[in-house]
Design a protein around this motif. Structure first.
Motif, mmCIF file in Angstrom:
data_model
loop_
_atom_site.group_PDB
_atom_site.id
_atom_site.type_symbol
_atom_site.label_atom_id
_atom_site.label_comp_id
_atom_site.label_asym_id
_atom_site.label_seq_id
_atom_site.Cartn_x
_atom_site.Cartn_y
_atom_site.Cartn_z
ATOM 1 N N THR A 1 14.533 40.479 -12.213
ATOM 2 C CA THR A 1 15.348 39.494 -12.923
ATOM 3 C C THR A 1 16.415 38.928 -11.993
ATOM 4 N N ALA A 2 17.062 39.819 -11.254
ATOM 5 C CA ALA A 2 18.153 39.384 -10.389
ATOM 6 C C ALA A 2 17.679 38.340 -9.386
ATOM 7 N N LEU A 3 16.471 38.504 -8.877
ATOM 8 C CA LEU A 3 15.994 37.581 -7.850
ATOM 9 C C LEU A 3 15.227 36.419 -8.456
ATOM 10 N N ALA A 4 14.651 36.649 -9.646
ATOM 11 C CA ALA A 4 13.807 35.601 -10.225
ATOM 12 C C ALA A 4 14.639 34.423 -10.685
ATOM 13 N N LEU A 5 15.861 34.659 -11.148
ATOM 14 C CA LEU A 5 16.631 33.538 -11.693
ATOM 15 C C LEU A 5 16.867 32.462 -10.627
ATOM 16 N N PRO B 1 23.632 33.704 -9.554
ATOM 17 C CA PRO B 1 23.740 35.079 -9.037
ATOM 18 C C PRO B 1 24.177 36.091 -10.086
ATOM 19 N N LEU B 2 24.385 35.655 -11.335
ATOM 20 C CA LEU B 2 24.945 36.582 -12.319
ATOM 21 C C LEU B 2 24.083 37.820 -12.586
ATOM 22 N N ALA C 1 17.911 29.990 -0.320
ATOM 23 C CA ALA C 1 18.755 30.804 0.559
ATOM 24 C C ALA C 1 19.451 31.894 -0.247
ATOM 25 N N GLN C 2 19.849 31.537 -1.466
ATOM 26 C CA GLN C 2 20.518 32.519 -2.318
ATOM 27 C C GLN C 2 19.579 33.658 -2.688
ATOM 28 N N THR C 3 18.337 33.299 -3.041
ATOM 29 C CA THR C 3 17.351 34.333 -3.359
ATOM 30 C C THR C 3 17.174 35.276 -2.178
#
Lengths: 587, 496
Positions: A8-12, A37-38, A108-110
């Motif tokens: 979930t953390a990375l999929a968003l 990033p929430l 990049a955030q992922t």
């Protein structure tokens, strides 16, 4: 533990990036940008440590997890991405290439969040690479010649770093016989493996001589992207070394020496190069390089003296968080400054910018000063030979940072950075002020967030004022010099001596008046004396004077004699009179 | 439990029998032709899936027909055959869809699809060959079936390319015939057996064995585009895009690489070959080809030519992995057989799409094509990044295993070679990506936005193969992934 929270953390962010391809979804995605990033932040803040989950069927055996160190990295990285996302949402609103920016930003955030969660070498690399390559789009975004050049330089170094990291990881995994980072850390990896991984990660960290790409790239990228490049992604290099290298277990004296030397050079050479920059964001980029030099000192010490690593590690994490927040605030503040139109508003933003600038420079009791003091304490556990040097270097780095910050503040006024034509001024101000607040509050919050790892910070001395004061003084001197250079030395000399000359002129005129009066006096004097003497009757006057003199002398003598006599009935004088005599008067 | 012993034969016949039917169909019966093509291709995928399930359960299929005493036509379905046959079945289906779309209104479609079918039949035959003699038959059939495809356009350039192709491959075929005879004379059999059939010969007459190795590898090296026999490959790229795609990903080049695998693992046996001292020179030759191909690719402006030289380089990864004589390198090599196929077929199909949709044939015309054809270019990007070796894409997995294999074999130079090759890959692929995504489009490539420039039959196949690139890398450790299957094969070949 299940894989779901990590996915979930990375999929968003990943799904948001993909959703940008559909024009219908774009406005929703941009509204979601600050919140991407929430899930990762929630995982880091609320989850029970240590976390571990694995999916053997993914990549080469995917393993996710969080420990006390990576959790802290996720927290400050996530915060920074939130703030940058909030800023980007408004910054990019009317940009023709907003979609391209958004995709790259979220990719990049992922990558950045993913590499912090990865627990195996292949997955770390699998997240590290997209982060680096997606940032190419961020650097190139404006398509100006500077951006093109910066992007070309950037991608060259990225490829170099990726190759070195690939080779280093391949060697390390072969030697450890496992992909898990804990196994890599527990193995006495060979010198080339460690060296290659260090090169790959130092490129990201901008340690000299691998720093060339960093200031131009951070200068060329749009403000929100610079904030995360300089605040969050740069720390991936530090995190990589912490998580992949067998620090604290094996001595790598040569690597450590090189690292410390590079760090030492980096701190001060970045100052020399940075103060020559005219773009304020490039100055900030050099300041980042300089700050990463401090981290390199810590890493080098850990490589050389493994037993010092336990003490150094928590301090490095704190310094990373400190730099992320302060530098993020400065970059977003640059944007906020550029977005303002009135001089009063610009001045107000400048004053707000001074806060993170002083925090970064290490004003006593700020996170910068506490971090450096804690690092000095941590170095105590190492060899005493280089300790004095490090202490001095850390103090002087405060001077260097102060100078860079002064240069930065001067340059935002002299060479204001560009801002989008239409941008909501308050909206870009808010993420900036939030980061300023976070940066100021960091020393207080850290105790609550980091738990036992905060001990070196809460025990650190507040630090000295003199580096910052010296820096400010030097900056003032330089400012005056620059002013003189600008208007020309002769003019400046005239300007600076103007009050003196005015004074001299007045003194001159006063003196002239006095001289004239004196001359008049000199003509008049003899005659006047004679006339007065005649009037006062010289003889009588002289006798009266003599009498007065004698009386005066008498009175003076008797007064002195009285004072020399011992007080007869002084209170508390319990001694008999005989005892009043000094001992040598006794018979 | 051999519930269907003729299964391999059926798989071969799906395309072999389709060919005469397709030849005989009138030109205008497009719908029927497409139906037969897709039906057969789909049937083959289903049969291959069934076959792989059986083989993974330990069933070995072995069909023999004695032509002359001692000379058998032999089909066998072992895990190594499954690897190649699965690749060709899946990619045949995808390429057929693409070809139907690509040649929609072109001339000579009956001829084209007939030879296309024959070409795939030959590839399947090569995969299923149980001895070098059978292999040779299908190898020659492949040469003859591909020639009409290469010259399909009938232009002077195409005819010249066809001539060069024919000279190289027929010469290679003749040498292979010589080698097959030699093997028969020396070993008394041409069967493929794990561990090899030449242990005795190597012990008695190492010089003859070495000579045989040189002859066989030289013959197969022509199709595998080993330096200096690679010349035909970049010239043959004048063929229509689907042919190039198939040539580079499955049929010809891979037939050579697959043959090298069979010769090293099952004619000589890896330990015997290593003892003979022939694997190290082969590894060096592969290394030279890798670097040479990449260097040549950098200087090409024609997209398909650049891709062709990239194939020269990438296919030698397979040879390198085989020649390193380490199980991990073998895993990398075999996985790359699949991975390179997926990546390169994607790129060739996208190159075809660019030419069809935008008229873009040169790298220097690629400015802004990402905006015009985002789907195709996304597929291309995934494939190119995979070639460079970025995780989690397929190319990373094979490179990683090759690197690990190099270390396992004590050949650290392999790492340097891989780094150099990756760097060169980046140098010739990244400018293409930069132009496509980050440059503003040239006036002729900007048209009405939002209007699809190509039909779904051209758009979907590269998207599908690009998805496979992502899946093969992202789920490399999952059961039935190419990587897992190659581990299964390597366990057999190294007799662990």
């Amino acid at each position: 533990m299940s894989l779901a929270p990590f996915v979930t953390a990375l999929a968003l962010p990943l799904l948001l990036a993909l959703a940008l391809i559909w024009p219908q979804a774009r406005s929703l995605v941009w509204r979601m940008m600050p919140f991407a990033p929430l899930p990762a932040l929630a995982l880091a803040l609320l989850g029970d440590l240590p976390m571990h989950a694995q999916a053997d069927w993914m990549i080469l055996g995917l393993q996710f997890g969080l420990d006390e160190i990576s959790r802290l990295f996720v927290i400050f990285t996530g915060l920074l991405w939130c703030a940058a996302g909030a800023s980007a949402r408004h910054w990019m609103r009317h940009d023709a290439r907003a979609t391209s920016f958004g995709v790259m930003f979220l990719m990049a955030q992922t990558g950045n969040l993913g590499l912090l969660l990865a627990l195996d070498a292949a997955s770390f690399y699998a997240f590290f690479a997209p982060m680096s390559f997606a940032s190419y789009g961020l650097v190139l975004h404006s398509r100006t010649p500077q951006a093109q050049g910066a992007a070309r330089l950037y991608i060259g170094f990225v490829v170099l770093g990726e190759l070195a990291l690939f080779a280093g990881l391949a060697l390390a995994v072969a030697q450890a016989g496992s992909f898990h980072v804990a196994d890599l850390r527990a193995t006495a990896l060979s010198d080339p493996a460690v060296a290659l991984m260090m090169i790959g990660l130092c490129v990201k960290l901008g340690i000299m001589p691998l720093h060339f790409w960093l200031p131009p790239a951070h200068g060329a990228a749009p403000v929100p992207a610079s904030a995360v490049l300089s605040g969050a992604m740069i720390k991936a290099g530090l995190f990589g070394m912490i998580t992949l290298l067998p620090l604290g277990g094996v001595t790598y004296a040569d690597h450590g020496t090189v690292m410390m030397a590079a760090g030492m050079v980096t701190i001060f050479a970045a100052l020399l190069l940075g103060v020559q920059q005219t773009s304020p964001k490039a100055v900030l980029g050099y300041s980042s390089v300089s700050q990463m030099g401090i981290l390199a000192l810590g890493l080098g010490a850990g490589l050389m003296v493994p037993q010092a690593w336990v003490a150094i590690l928590p301090v490095l994490v704190f310094l990373a968080a400190h730099h992320a927040l302060a530098k993020g605030a400065l970059f977003l503040g640059t944007g906020a400054f550029a977005a303002q139109t009135g001089p009063a508003a610009k001045l107000a933003v400048t004053l707000a910018l001074l806060l993170p600038a002083f925090v970064l420079a290490g004003l006593p009791a700020s996170s910068g000063a506490l971090g450096k003091e804690a690092l000095k304490t941590a170095f105590n556990a190492g060899s005493p030979v280089w300790l004095p040097w490090l202490t001095v270097a850390l103090s002087l780095s405060g001077v260097a940072t102060t100078l860079l910050m002064a240069r930065y503040v001067a340059m935002i006024w002299l060479h204001p950075p560009g801002a989008p034509a239409k941008v909501t001024q308050e909206a870009v101000l808010l993420p900036f002020l939030a980061l300023v607040g976070a940066s100021l509050a960091l020393p207080l919050v850290w105790v609550a967030v980091a738990g036992t790892l905060a001990a070196p910070i809460s025990q650190a001395a507040p630090g000295a004022l003199w580096p910052v004061a010296l820096g400010v003084a030097m900056a003032a001197g330089v400012a005056i010099h620059a002013h003189a250079q600008r208007i020309g030395p002769a003019v400046f000399l005239a300007q600076i001596t103007a009050p003196g000359r005015a004074l001299a002129l007045r003194a001159d005129s006063i003196l002239a008046a006095k001289r004239r009066a004196a001359r008049r006096l000199a003509h008049a004097m003899p005659k006047a004396i004679g006339e007065t003497a005649m009037r006062w009757r010289l003889g009588q006057t002289a006798i009266a004077g003599l009498i007065a003199l004698t009386l005066l002398l008498e009175a003076g003598g008797s007064l002195r004699g009285e004072a020399a006599m011992p007080p007869a009935a002084q209170p508390g004088a319990a001694h008999p009179p005989g005892h009043m005599l000094p001992p040598y008067f006794e018979p | 439990m051999m519930d269907a012993p003729l299964l391999p034969l059926f798989i071969l016949l799906t395309s072999l029998l389709a060919a005469p039917v397709l030849f005989s169909l009138p030109e205008r019966a497009a719908r029927l032709r497409t139906g037969i093509n897709l039906g057969m291709a789909g049937l083959k995928v289903a049969l291959v899936a069934w076959l792989s399930l059986k083989v993974s359960q330990g069933v070995i299929y072995d069909l023999r027909f004695e032509l002359l005493p001692g000379l058998e036509f032999k089909l066998q379905a072992d895990p190594l055959a499954i690897l190649f046959i699965a690749l060709s079945a899946v990619l045949w289906l995808i390429t057929t869809i693409y070809s139907v779309g690509y040649l929609e209104h072109g001339p000579h479609r009956a001829r084209f699809f007939g030879f296309f079918s024959l070409c795939v039949a030959a590839t399947v035959g090569i995969a299923l060959s149980g001895n070098l003699f059978t292999f040779l038959l299908f190898y020659e059939l492949l040469t003859l079936a591909t020639y009409p495809l290469v010259i399909h356009r009938g232009t002077a350039e195409a005819l010249r390319a066809g001539r060069i192709y024919l000279i190289y491959t027929l010469a290679g075929g003749l040498v292979l015939l010589l080698g097959t005879l030699g093997l028969w004379v020396l070993a008394g059999t041409t069967d493929f057996v794990p561990g090899g059939v030449l242990a005795y010969v190597v012990a008695v007459n190492p010089l003859a064995a070495q000579l045989l190795f040189v002859v066989l590898i030289g013959a197969l090296g022509v199709k595998a585009a080993l330096f200096p026999f690679h010349v035909w490959l970049p010239i043959a790229m004048v063929a229509p895009a689907p042919v190039s795609a198939l040539l580079h990903a499955v049929a010809v080049v891979k037939a050579g690489a697959f043959g090298i695998m069979r010769v090293v693992y099952e004619v000589f046996g890896i330990e015997t070959a290593q003892a003979l001292g022939v694997t190290a020179p082969l590894a060096v030759l592969a290394g030279v080809t890798i670097i040479y191909g990449s260097l040549k690719a950098i200087t090409q402006d024609d997209i398909k030519k650049r891709l062709a030289y990239s194939t020269v380089s990438q296919v030698s990864y397979i040879t390198l992995g085989v020649a390193l004589a380490s199980p991990l390198a073998a895993v990398g090599a075999l996985a790359h057989l699949i991975h390179q196929g997926l990546m390169k077929i994607t790129m060739f199909m996208v190159a075809g799409n660019l030419a069809e949709g935008l008229g873009v044939k040169r790298v220097s015309q690629m400015d802004g094509v990402g905006r015009a054809m985002p789907g195709s270019m996304l597929a291309f990007t995934l494939a190119a990044l995979g070639m460079i070796g970025l995780p989690p894409l397929a190319g990373f997995v094979s490179k990683w295993y090759l690197a690990q294999g190099g270390l396992e074999a004590g050949q650290a130079w392999v790492i340097e070679l891989l780094l150099g090759s990756s760097l060169l890959n980046a140098i010739y692929f990244m400018p293409m990506l930069h132009r496509a995504w980050f440059r503003d489009a040239a006036p002729e490539t900007t048209g009405a936005p939002g209007r699809p420039r190509i039909g779904w039959m051209l758009a979907v196949p590269p998207a599908a193969t690009a998805a496979l690139v992502l899946i093969a890398g992202g789920f490399a450790n999952a059961p039935f992934s190419p990587l897992e299957w190659t581990r299964f094969i390597v366990a057999i070949e190294y007799q662990e």
